[in-house]
Design a protein around this motif. Structure first.
Motif, short mmCIF file in Angstrom:
data_model
loop_
_atom_site.label_atom_id
_atom_site.label_comp_id
_atom_site.label_asym_id
_atom_site.label_seq_id
_atom_site.Cartn_x
_atom_site.Cartn_y
_atom_site.Cartn_z
N HIS A 1 -4.70 1.80 -6.03
CA HIS A 1 -5.01 1.45 -4.65
C HIS A 1 -5.02 -0.07 -4.46
O HIS A 1 -4.45 -0.60 -3.49
CB HIS A 1 -6.36 2.03 -4.24
N GLU A 2 -5.61 -0.79 -5.41
CA GLU A 2 -5.74 -2.24 -5.28
C GLU A 2 -4.43 -2.99 -5.51
O GLU A 2 -4.19 -4.03 -4.90
CB GLU A 2 -6.80 -2.76 -6.25
N ASP B 1 -8.56 3.45 -8.62
CA ASP B 1 -8.86 2.17 -7.97
C ASP B 1 -7.76 1.14 -8.23
O ASP B 1 -7.37 0.40 -7.33
CB ASP B 1 -10.20 1.62 -8.46
N ASP C 1 -3.09 5.75 -2.26
CA ASP C 1 -4.21 6.61 -2.60
C ASP C 1 -3.62 7.81 -3.32
O ASP C 1 -2.54 8.30 -2.95
CB ASP C 1 -4.96 7.04 -1.34
#
Length: 133
Positions: free
Chosen positions: A52-53, A49, A58
């Motif tokens: 990705h953030e 996460d 990904d």
């Protein structure tokens, strides 16, 4: 001395064998992406996460590269705290390695780039050496 947070890191390599490093701000050192782990949080989900953030990638986690227990202590040795570092190996989920083509979902890092070796102004957190040949 407060309890130290556990950390999850990831060594992301591309098809050329280069390693992705990032800097949170212009004055930070280059290092592997790393995320603080909260109570009852999953190490793998947290780092996936986080990347990705903050970077926009990904990931496909390939496995655990290592687990380290790091203890820090005051200068006089009277107090100490330990933290766990779990470092994963990963590759981008797509064949696109162009960092200009990714879009972070949250607050982006200041800079991310691919490296063959640790650059000047870098910090080798636990597990970094697993990805540099």
């Amino acid at each position: 001395m407060a309890a130290a947070d556990d950390m999850s890191a990831v060594g992301i390599t591309n098809g050329d064998g280069d390693l992705l490093l990032r800097r949170l701000t212009d004055t930070c050192a280059w290092k592997l992406p790393v995320a603080t782990i909260g109570p009852d949080e999953d190490f793998a989900a947290a780092i996936t996460d986080h990347v990705h953030e903050t970077i926009g990638f990904d990931l496909e986690l390939d496995g655990i590269a290592g687990v380290w227990d790091v203890t820090v202590q005051t200068e006089d040795g009277s107090r100490s705290a330990s933290r766990a570092f779990v470092t994963f190996s990963a590759t981008p989920a797509s064949d696109t390695y162009d960092l200009d083509a990714v879009s972070p979902a949250g607050d982006p890092v200041a800079e991310a780039d691919w490296f063959e070796a640790l650059p000047d102004n870098s910090q080798a957190i636990p597990g970094t050496e697993e990805f540099l040949y």
